[in-house]
Enzyme design. Structure first.
Site, PDB file in Angstrom:
ATOM      1  N   GLN A 237     -18.621 -60.338 -36.810  1.00 32.12           N
ATOM      2  CA  GLN A 237     -19.461 -61.180 -35.967  1.00 32.12           C
ATOM      3  C   GLN A 237     -20.759 -61.519 -36.675  1.00 32.12           C
ATOM      4  OE1 GLN A 237     -19.787 -58.587 -32.602  1.00 32.12           O
ATOM      5  NE2 GLN A 237     -20.455 -56.872 -33.839  1.00 32.12           N
ATOM      6  N   ASP A 315     -16.726 -48.388 -31.500  1.00 33.09           N
ATOM      7  CA  ASP A 315     -17.163 -49.779 -31.637  1.00 33.09           C
ATOM      8  C   ASP A 315     -16.587 -50.311 -32.946  1.00 33.09           C
ATOM      9  OD1 ASP A 315     -19.717 -51.683 -30.501  1.00 33.09           O
ATOM     10  OD2 ASP A 315     -18.970 -52.090 -32.511  1.00 33.09           O
ATOM     11  N   ALA A 350     -10.815 -50.633 -30.451  1.00 31.58           N
ATOM     12  CA  ALA A 350     -10.713 -49.679 -29.340  1.00 31.58           C
ATOM     13  C   ALA A 350      -9.273 -49.543 -28.846  1.00 31.58           C
ATOM     14  CB  ALA A 350     -11.619 -50.130 -28.194  1.00 31.58           C
ATOM     15  N   ASP A 367     -17.947 -51.209 -22.296  1.00 31.54           N
ATOM     16  CA  ASP A 367     -19.047 -52.167 -22.439  1.00 31.54           C
ATOM     17  C   ASP A 367     -18.755 -53.136 -23.583  1.00 31.54           C
ATOM     18  OD1 ASP A 367     -21.474 -53.415 -22.142  1.00 31.54           O
ATOM     19  OD2 ASP A 367     -22.635 -51.863 -23.166  1.00 31.54           O
TER      20      ASP A 367
END
Lengths: 505, 558
Positions: A237, A315, A350, A367
């Protein structure tokens, strides 16, 4: 010496430049505004009519034709050459983008429209009219062909839009400078000043050409309202941190993740209902799982509980978790959570990590960024929640960030229904986070449960015994809507989400 | 012929079309460097030796109740069926070093395993009991729904997005190119779907479907079999289906499943592709079950079950029924059968004496391997079986290509303007969206004469095929060359049976299915369509025929 043949070469270059600017504007417009048919059609129309305006205006130029021609060349060089960088910079302000775009196209068109009539008048004494028209127009159209071929095959793939624009500006300025020699006999007065102007324009465009990369990130700068203090493109990202008077903000791929001014409302709402539910009946919450949450802010809330012995944070992006650990403003905000010996960080997908065997967790905080891609959508599927369920103790509680029930009501309820389909009992809840608006979560457990009546006994800024239960009272405009369950083989959620947020873009 | 010794432009013109070659090759004729790689598998060398007469006499003999010739899906299915019946006295001989035939997969060089051929299985309907049993064994099913239909666990159903198509610079979701379709296109698509719906709903007097899987459940009513006497193209024209993009969709389907163009595949086969996977009219097609390695996962399961009976790297060179001299030459007698096999180097002949043989190899091999057929008694139906040629390439990528315009990466990624079928992404089903991956690129050779197709297939070596695949994919992925660090090529000379006009109901299949004395035939070509389900069904049928003949009847699993 007869310089006429060389003048025709000028026609060729001028014509090529002219069409390139038009193509650049059309391409940029369809990049930013979409609908390429409309955009190209509009750009071509405006540009052609501007050419006409320019041609008509040329009749008002009566004296010093050669000098005016050089002036026009330099003006085209500046405006045309700077057109792509200028449009890039105006990306960020979409409301003005149209205005800048069409004005620019018109202005370039007028200038380009002046060129050929002026040149023809300059050359008219050397050739008879029949020859002149035939040759000038032939070279003009040949230049258009060259541009239309070069543009898709070489210019866009090899140079990119910004450099192409600057390069052709450079060519226009070159034609201007060269003309001060070619037309020396007919330029009245001194040419030193004209040449100096041309050199300045050439130098500016050359510098811009070399620094084109910096320009593009300047454009990004403008896209964010506040000063950029950190940027990094990772494997996964684009991370951008900005700062303003109220604090700082984290963006992933241009989407706001939190603002330091009000993130506590979001993270307290995300974490504490689940931990309170997991601790119900005097159970000890020892092992907690965090999926996503690479900013460490959910960690900060979890680590407030002395009973917690271990937190596993999964993460995907190691650059994100490293940034949260080392970048001082972030580390301060998450209270150095990543240095806590109870925290274990796993940088892995994940869903793949969940397929592995692990001792059961007493609570899980999910989250992830909003489901705006298929890669994220899979982390909200029945399959994902079933895998998660297998990693949980029987009475474990889960909370899931579930996008906005107000802006994306179908998406919100799709997440709730998907959790239910995976075998969870779910209680939807929401709170107001000024930076985001009305934000939704889902509290879940395998067995039926009541909403926790009391806020937990840890240091809290937002939640108390009154506000915690209040979050679970949904107003009428947030209530259930019929939706499909999100599965790996239908990715319904991504489709809802895209349809809903498109309305706000 | 195309291939070696050609310039890049000539090569691309032969394999991707002249206009493409012109556009792809600028003034710069020198081809860019290629990634490493090799031609793998499909041992045609030993095959051609046997075709040309290699018949060694074995020095050692072994005995087995049944010899299964061929370790593709049909042979493995026969073994699986024997084991279910508790029958262990059999041996399975497979030429290649790995079992699976065209459902094989690989795992070297890749981040995940990847297919070399068949790569998905439509979820079976409850009528296909044997396949439901197999999938249950594999842990793919989660019981059944209210209607008794098997429910496939989410993680085994092909993940969304399933497919996208690249057309003039942009990717679009799905296979049918909706973008730019006019009202007439939409009308024709709707009518075509209605036609497919009609066939999905159609039942004969005995209640059989027109198109069912396995094919043995299909109706042989005249209304259905008439569809076999015209091509899919003719059928479409007769109904006014002239929409270019509809024709493309149907042609793609025919090339994808059969390696045949829309003008060559029979209308029966063309409609089978669409209607056999629908439970009821208007229903979604059955979901696709897939794994990173495609049907290689099913092969692995079947192989693991039968492992101790399987002998790899043994090419069967001769199958001879022991002839009773008192009867007419060539007529098999109850004297059993001898099978001679050799190693892949043509040496080390080994004999097996058995009571029965499951001939689980394609029908065209009977004329080389069955002694009686070879020596003059080859029935005419054998020549009716025609096989298509395919090239499959696996591209090992160090990272994903840059996202192009339009719809994001899917499992199946199709190029509208290419003779290839595009590629499937092995990491898709694993849920790995980034980093290294494997693209499996499929290219059917659809020449009307299968010999021409095979000649073109073999005329190009690894480098030529690599150039074709990279040039083709480069239209959508400009960076594919720099990302591909290895590219292996499989050339399937006899990849699949061709369901061309007249074959399905012309009678050859029925004749070929009859046992030849103790030799029982099992292969997907006996169904006329190349599908895992068909190979599996024929393996079971042959095994059950033999079990019955041996006096070990058990309730049919079919």
């Amino acid at each position: 010496m007869n310089r006429t043949p060389i003048l025709f070469l000028n026609v060729l270059v001028i014509a090529t430049c002219g069409l390139v600017y038009e193509l650049l504007a059309g391409t940029l417009a369809s990049y930013v505004l979409g609908d390429s048919v409309t955009q190209f059609s509009l750009i071509i129309g405006i540009y052609l009519s501007a050419l006409g305006v320019g041609s008509w205006l040329s009749r008002f130029v009566e004296r010093e034709l050669a000098r005016r021609f050089v002036d026009v060349e330099l003006a085209v060089a500046v405006v045309g050459g700077a057109s792509a960088p200028l449009l890039f910079l105006s990306f960020a302000h979409l409301s003005y983008f149209h205005v800048v775009l069409y004005a620019l196209v018109f202005f370039i068109g007028v200038l380009v429209g002046l060129e050929i009539p002026l040149l023809m008048r300059i050359m008219k004494d050397h050739l008879d009219f029949k020859e002149l028209v035939a040759r000038v127009l032939a070279f003009d159209y040949a230049g258009a062909l060259i541009a239309s071929l070069l543009f898709p095959i070489f210019l866009v793939p090899k140079l990119g839009l910004v450099r192409t624009s600057l390069l052709f500006g450079f060519l226009n300025a070159g034609v201007g400078l060269w003309a001060t020699w070619l037309m020396r006999p007919i330029i009245g007065g001194g040419v030193t000043r004209l040449r100096a102007q041309a050199c300045v324009v050439l130098a500016l465009l050359a510098v811009a050409f070399v620094k084109a990369d910096a320009l593009t990130s300047l454009a990004e700068d403008a896209m964010f309202a506040d000063d950029i203090v950190y940027t990094k493109t990772t494997h996964y990202q684009r991370i951008v941190v900005t700062r303003n008077r109220a604090g700082f903000q984290l963006f992933l791929n241009g989407n706001l993740q939190f603002s330091s001014a009000d993130e506590y409302r979001y993270h307290e709402a995300l974490v504490h209902p689940a931990l309170a539910l997991a601790a119900e009946g005097g159970r000890e919450v020892r092992r907690v799982l965090v999926l996503g949450g690479g900013d460490g802010l959910a960690l900060r809330e979890i680590l407030k509980y002395p009973s917690v012995r271990e937190v596993v944070l999964v993460d995907l992006d190691p650059d994100m978790t490293e940034l949260s650990r080392r970048f001082p403003p972030l580390a301060r905000l998450n209270q150095n959570s990543f240095e806590d010996p109870r925290v274990r960080v796993v940088n892995e997908d994940a869903m793949i990590w969940l397929e592995r065997d692990e001792p059961p967790f007493d609570a899980a905080i999910v989250d992830f960024p909003d489901p705006n891609s298929f890669a994220l959508g899979k982390l909200y599927t029945t399959r994902f929640y079933r895998l998660l369920k297998e990693r949980l103790a029987p009475e474990a509680a889960v909370s899931v960030q579930s996008t906005s029930p107000l802006f994306a009501r179908n998406s919100y309820w799709c997440i709730v229904r998907t959790l239910e389909a995976a075998g969870f009992q779910v209680r939807p809840y929401y709170t107001a986070v000024p930076s985001f608006g009305v934000w939704g979560f889902a509290l879940a457990r395998r067995t039926p449960f009541e909403v926790p009546a009391h806020a937990p006994q840890v240091a809290l800024k937002f939640l108390d015994d009154a506000s915690l239960p209040a979050m679970f009272m949904l107003s009428a405009d947030l209530g259930p809507v019929p939706v499909e369950v999100n599965r790996l083989d239908n990715q319904s959620l991504v489709r809802y989400y895209e349809a809903e947020w498109r309305r706000y873009e | 012929m195309a291939g070696r010794g050609l310039t890049r432009r000539e090569l691309l013109a032969a394999f991707l079309g002249a206009p493409f070659a012109l556009a792809a090759c600028g003034q710069r004729e020198a081809a860019p460097p290629l990634p490493e790689g090799e031609v793998v598998g499909a041992s045609d060398g030993i095959g051609h030796l046997i075709r040309d007469g290699l018949r060694p006499e074995p020095e050692t003999w072994e005995r087995a109740g049944v010899v299964i010739v061929g370790g593709g899906v049909a042979g493995l299915a026969a073994a699986w069926r024997f084991l279910h019946a508790g029958f262990e006295d059999f041996v399975l001989l497979e030429l290649e070093a790995a079992p699976g035939g065209t459902a094989r997969s690989g795992e070297e060089h890749g981040v995940v395993p990847y297919p070399w051929g068949a790569h998905y299985l439509p979820a079976p309907m409850k009528e296909n009991r044997a396949l439901v049993t197999l999938l249950d064994e594999l842990g793919v099913l989660e019981g059944s729904d209210a209607a008794g239909e098997p429910v496939v666990a989410e993680q085994f159903i092909c993940r969304d997005p399933e497919e996208r198509v690249y057309y003039r610079g942009r990717w679009y979701e799905g296979l049918y190119l909706h973008a730019g379709a006019n009202d007439e296109d939409a009308r024709q698509l709707q009518l075509f779907n209605a036609e497919v719906d009609r066939w999905a709903a159609w039942r004969d007097k005995q209640g059989r479907r027109a198109f069912a899987i396995p094919v043995s459940l299909c109706s042989d009513d005249a209304e259905v079999t008439a569809l076999d006497r015209l091509s899919m193209g003719e059928w479409m024209r007769a109904r006014g289906f002239t929409s270019e993009r509809l024709r493309w969709l149907v042609d793609y389907g025919c090339r994808d499943d059969y390696g045949l163009g829309v003008e060559q595949a029979s209308a029966w086969a063309g409609l089978f592709y669409f209607a056999s996977r629908m439970k009821a009219p208007g229903a979604e097609s059955q979901p696709l079950i897939t794994w990173p390695e495609g049907n290689g996962r099913l092969v692995r399961h079947l192989y693991e079950k039968a492992r101790s009976h399987v002998r790899l790297g043994l090419a069967v060179a001769d199958v001879r029924t022991v002839v009773d001299e008192s009867r007419r030459v060539g007529t098999p007698a109850a004297g059993g059968v001898e099978v001679v096999a050799v190693g892949r180097d043509g040496r080390g002949a080994l004999g097996f004496r058995a009571e029965h043989v499951v001939f689980a190899a394609p029908q065209f091999l009977t004329k080389y391997l069955l002694k009686s057929y070879r020596e003059g008694a080859c029935p005419s139906h054998v020549a009716e079986f025609e096989y298509g040629a395919w090239m499959v390439a696996n591209l090992f990528l160090s990272a994903r290509p840059r996202a192009g315009l339009g719809f994001p990466a899917a499992w199946d990624n199709v190029l509208y303007e290419s003779p290839s079928l595009g590629y499937v992404t092995a990491t898709h089903q694993r849920g790995l969206e980034r980093g290294p991956t494997v693209f499996t690129y499929y290219y059917p050779l659809t020449e009307p004469n299968p010999r021409d197709a095979r000649a073109r297939l073999l005329s190009a070596g690894r480098d030529e095929w690599a150039e074709v695949a990279l040039s083709d994919l480069q239209r959508a992925h400009r960076d594919i060359r720099t990302l591909t660090r290895r590219l292996d090529v499989m050339r399937w000379g006899h990849a699949m049976i061709r369901p061309r006009v007249g074959f399905q109901w012309g009678g050859a299949r029925v004749k070929a299915r009859q046992p030849f004395g103790p030799v029982h035939f099992a292969h997907t070509d006996l169904s006329g369509v190349p599908l895992f389900e068909e190979a599996f069904d024929h393996g079971l049928r042959a095994a059950e025929e033999i079990l019955a003949a041996r006096g070990l009847p058990s309730e049919t699993m079919r």
